[in-house]
Design a protein around this motif. Structure first.
Motif, mmCIF file in Angstrom:
data_model
loop_
_atom_site.group_PDB
_atom_site.id
_atom_site.type_symbol
_atom_site.label_atom_id
_atom_site.label_comp_id
_atom_site.label_asym_id
_atom_site.label_seq_id
_atom_site.Cartn_x
_atom_site.Cartn_y
_atom_site.Cartn_z
ATOM 1 N N GLU A 163 0.833 -1.195 0.000
ATOM 2 C CA GLU A 163 0.000 0.000 0.000
ATOM 3 C C GLU A 163 0.872 1.251 0.000
ATOM 4 O O GLU A 163 2.013 1.238 0.478
ATOM 5 C CB GLU A 163 -0.900 0.020 1.246
ATOM 6 N N ILE A 164 0.322 2.313 -0.577
ATOM 7 C CA ILE A 164 1.031 3.590 -0.592
ATOM 8 C C ILE A 164 1.229 4.076 0.840
ATOM 9 O O ILE A 164 0.297 4.073 1.654
ATOM 10 C CB ILE A 164 0.257 4.642 -1.408
ATOM 11 N N GLY A 170 3.857 8.005 -0.788
ATOM 12 C CA GLY A 170 4.506 7.230 -1.832
ATOM 13 C C GLY A 170 5.796 7.812 -2.363
ATOM 14 O O GLY A 170 6.424 7.216 -3.225
ATOM 15 N N CYS A 190 8.212 3.972 5.800
ATOM 16 C CA CYS A 190 8.440 2.998 4.731
ATOM 17 C C CYS A 190 9.907 2.815 4.407
ATOM 18 O O CYS A 190 10.251 2.052 3.503
ATOM 19 C CB CYS A 190 7.690 3.417 3.477
ATOM 20 N N GLN A 195 6.197 2.539 -0.053
ATOM 21 C CA GLN A 195 5.123 1.578 0.148
ATOM 22 C C GLN A 195 5.288 0.880 1.491
ATOM 23 O O GLN A 195 6.416 0.741 2.002
ATOM 24 C CB GLN A 195 5.118 0.519 -0.957
#
Length: 377
Positions: A163-164, A170, A190, A195
């Motif tokens: 998932e972003i 992102g 992240c 992501q």
């Protein structure tokens, strides 16, 4: 109020080079920087002015337009302050300073997040001196990361997808304000990937890769030396998402040898010889690194440390047809465990000998005797 000439603002000539222009800007920017001149409106105004001047002059096209039309070239919305950039183009101008100091441009990392080549690997391989002499083919097993076939390298459990990241949207990077500067760093949520994986793959645990061992055949050429590097192209880590793999570098280490010592293509070997052989001379057989025997003629009166050269009996030169030499160094062995009769014969031999039989020892003690006589006179 009319704007000052950009060249005068930076105190440079119109023929200034790009390198000198950058130096002049850096000097002015540091002089009027708001962090150094807090609560100084005039310094802040000067800082905006030098940033605006440098933003124009550092660009060849803008500089040419300014040289021809002056400030009029950037009026009617074409100026460096248009579009809400604030400090007269500070973002683009001051990025050159970031680039010099931190390897960054405008706070943005040069390295894109595009797919990158796989990492190179290193493998340390120890071989014997005999293997380095003759060359051989060696089988090695290396661990390396390969794409996970369970999740197709996504890192997510089959049926789901990454998932972003909500923290960086992102991008993989976040910006924070530190005083006057905007600092960009990898997203802590992240880790720069852009992501997040809510349901990681059970096989690779979200990494998208798993470790496997691969057996490779490595050809060790004749004459390799300690530290020789062998490159196997494309045998490194696999690149992600179709990117090319890295390379495997094999570093050679030559194992210690109890008899031979090596210096490049030359082999050294210390050989003990009997006192009688050293005294009377004779032929002896010595081993070579190639496994065969070589005959060495010992001359009469040989002393410890005397060297004999065997040409072409050393190591082959890497990637050449040349072969080095072998150096034999003698070490005269003193007799031990003598019988009573042998001792009597040696004493009789010593009584029979004169100074000419042992010229070095007799000469040395004569010098010592002369020295003592000089000290007592």
């Amino acid at each position: 109020m009319a704007k000052a000439c950009y060249y005068e603002v930076l105190e440079v000539e119109r023929s200034v080079t790009a390198a000198d222009l950058k130096k002049a800007y850096r000097k002015k920017a540091m002089q009027f920087h708001p962090d150094r001149n807090q609560d100084d409106a005039e310094a802040e105004s000067k800082f905006k002015e030098v940033s605006e001047a440098y933003d124009i002059l550092k660009d060849d096209q803008k500089r040419a337009a300014y040289d021809q039309f002056g400030h009029a070239a950037f009026e009617n919305g074409g100026g460096p302050g248009a579009g809400g950039q604030g400090f007269g183009g500070f973002d683009s101008a001051f990025s050159d300073i970031f680039e010099d100091l931190f390897g960054m441009a405008g706070g943005r990392s040069r390295r894109s997040r595009a797919n990158q080549r796989g990492a190179d690997l290193r493998y340390n391989l120890t071989v014997t001196l005999e293997d380095a002499f003759s060359g051989k083919e060696e089988k090695i097993s290396i661990p390396r990361a390969v794409p996970c076939d369970e999740c197709d390298e996504t890192g997510a459990q089959p049926g789901s997808s990454p998932e972003i990241c909500s923290t960086c949207n992102g991008i993989g990077k976040v910006r924070t304000q530190q005083g006057f500067f905007m600092v960009e760093r990898a997203c802590p949520s992240c880790h720069g990937k852009g992501q997040v994986i809510a349901d990681p793959c059970e096989k690779c645990h979200g990494a998208g890769q798993v470790e496997e061992h691969k057996t490779l055949s490595v050809k060790i050429p004749r004459g390799v030396e300690d530290g020789t590097r062998i490159r196997l192209q494309g045998e490194g880590e696999r690149g992600k998402r179709g990117a090319p793999p890295g390379d495997l570098y094999i570093f050679i280490n030559i194992e210690y040898h109890p008899i031979f010592q090596r210096d490049g293509a030359t082999i050294f070997c210390e050989i003990p010889i009997a006192m009688t052989t050293a005294t009377l001379g004779g032929d002896i057989d010595v081993p070579t690194v190639g496994g065969e025997r070589a005959s060495v003629k010992i001359s009469a009166g040989t002393q410890t440390g005397k060297q004999y050269r065997l040409r072409g009996k050393g190591m082959p030169v890497l990637q050449s047809t040349q072969v080095g030499d072998m150096i034999i160094q003698t070490r005269v062995e003193t007799p031990v465990n003598l019988t009573k009769k042998q001792k009597q014969l040696l004493r009789a031999f010593a009584d029979e000998c004169g100074d000419e039989v042992s010229p070095e020892s007799s000469g040395f003690f004569n010098k010592v005797k002369d020295l003592w006589n000089d000290l007592t006179d």
